[in-house]
Scaffold this active site. Structure first.
Site, PDB file in Angstrom:
ATOM      1  N   CYS A   4       0.862  -1.175   0.000  1.00  0.00           N
ATOM      2  CA  CYS A   4       0.000   0.000   0.000  1.00  0.00           C
ATOM      3  C   CYS A   4       0.898   1.226   0.000  1.00  0.00           C
ATOM      4  O   CYS A   4       1.760   1.365   0.873  1.00  0.00           O
ATOM      5  CB  CYS A   4      -0.905  -0.014   1.224  1.00  0.00           C
ATOM      6  SG  CYS A   4      -1.860   1.505   1.459  1.00  0.00           S
ATOM      7  N   CYS A  26      -5.683   6.364  -1.668  1.00  0.00           N
ATOM      8  CA  CYS A  26      -5.014   5.110  -2.021  1.00  0.00           C
ATOM      9  C   CYS A  26      -3.755   5.494  -2.783  1.00  0.00           C
ATOM     10  O   CYS A  26      -3.839   6.072  -3.877  1.00  0.00           O
ATOM     11  CB  CYS A  26      -5.915   4.224  -2.874  1.00  0.00           C
ATOM     12  SG  CYS A  26      -5.105   2.715  -3.477  1.00  0.00           S
TER      13      CYS A  26
END
Length: 314
Positions: free
Chosen positions: A102, A253
């Protein structure tokens, strides 16, 4: 008689009583973080989901365990070629599923290592981090962090190069399915361009968009509106919302911001810039393209990382 979800969550949390944790975020993409320097805390999917539950747990988009790479098979593989990648980002999504990595999370991960006193990283210094998406190099830039996210690639290269689109995405709030482009940043993304901010705001992401064809391991879906003008002073700008697989809509994100910049830049053509600002509900991140090793184009993600709280499970 089967246990209810609440009972399962409560049981998982009780089993972790006494666990010390921190809570952090990168532009609103938030995480529960646990330091495990001795490699003694492993988490299964139920425990991770219980910690990330926003009503009956701590609440987060994902769980990050900071563990030395030597304690994990994936980490030991990375150490063969990159012995400096001493720390591994063991990451699970909010539903407990394992994820490759991530982009916001790796920045928060490095900031967490600093605040816990596990590393010394002076301003301007870099650190190699092991992830299931490979080794990521993170540079501290004052209060922010910049991450070499590695090379990007099209998930369906034949279709993308021929048509600039490779799939269709249907979402609640959009009258008809929209063409999209699937991009890998070490994890899968499918990017949809929308015409205006009102259309972006009207897209409802309570449920997962339907992607056809869907990449083999599922996909994150980004809905993006280019700025008008797209480029100002040599910097491209877009606004994005995202539905993350295994999580739902998130405030930000990092890999998705990179994928969005990849897609919009691809559609814009050869004159598109290499520097981008991606506006997400939780703030703004920077994306930069540069020539990496072996002639592959790499993507750098930059932005803030914040630790907001620490505590111990009762």
């Amino acid at each position: 008689m089967n246990a209810t979800p609440a009972e399962t969550s409560g049981s998982a949390l009780r089993a972790m009583g006494g666990l010390h944790f921190s809570k952090g975020h990168g532009t609103g993409n938030d995480f529960v973080l646990v330091a495990d320097p001795e490699g003694t805390h492993s988490f299964d999917a139920h425990q991770a989901a219980a910690l990330c539950d926003r009503h009956q747990g701590i609440g987060a988009d994902g769980l990050i365990r900071a563990v030395p790479s030597r304690f994990l098979p994936e980490g030991r593989e990375l150490l063969v070629d990159t012995p400096g990648a001493e720390w591994f980002m063991d990451y699970r999504n909010a539903d407990g599923s394992l994820s490759e990595m991530c982009g916001n999370g790796v920045r928060v991960f490095v900031h967490f290592l600093r605040t816990e006193g596990l590393i010394d990283l002076p301003d301007g210094s870099s650190l190699a981090i092991g992830t299931r998406g490979g080794v990521k190099t993170v540079v501290r830039t004052g209060n922010d962090y910049a991450v070499d996210m590695g090379p990007w690639e099209f998930i369906f290269p034949g279709e993308a190069s021929a048509k600039a689109m490779d799939s269709l995405v249907a979402a609640d709030g959009l009258e008809v399915p929209r063409p999209a482009l699937s991009v890998s940043m070490g994890n899968p993304h499918t990017v949809v361009a929308l015409a205006e901010l009102a259309e972006l705001a009207g897209t409802r992401l309570f449920t997962a968009p339907k992607v056809d064809p869907v990449p083999a391991n599922g996909t994150n879906v980004e809905f993006v509106v280019p700025a008008e003008p797209l480029v100002h002073d040599g910097v491209g700008s877009v606004t994005m919302r995202v539905h993350e697989r295994g999580v739902g809509e998130t405030q930000s994100c990092g890999t998705g911001a990179c994928a969005a910049a990849v897609a919009i830049r691809h559609w814009a053509g050869a004159e598109a810039p290499d520097v981008w600002r991606v506006h997400v509900p939780g703030g703004v991140v920077g994306v930069k393209f540069f020539a990496g090793p072996g002639g592959h184009e790499h993507v750098e993600l930059s932005g803030p990382a914040v630790i907001v709280a620490s505590g111990t499970l009762s």
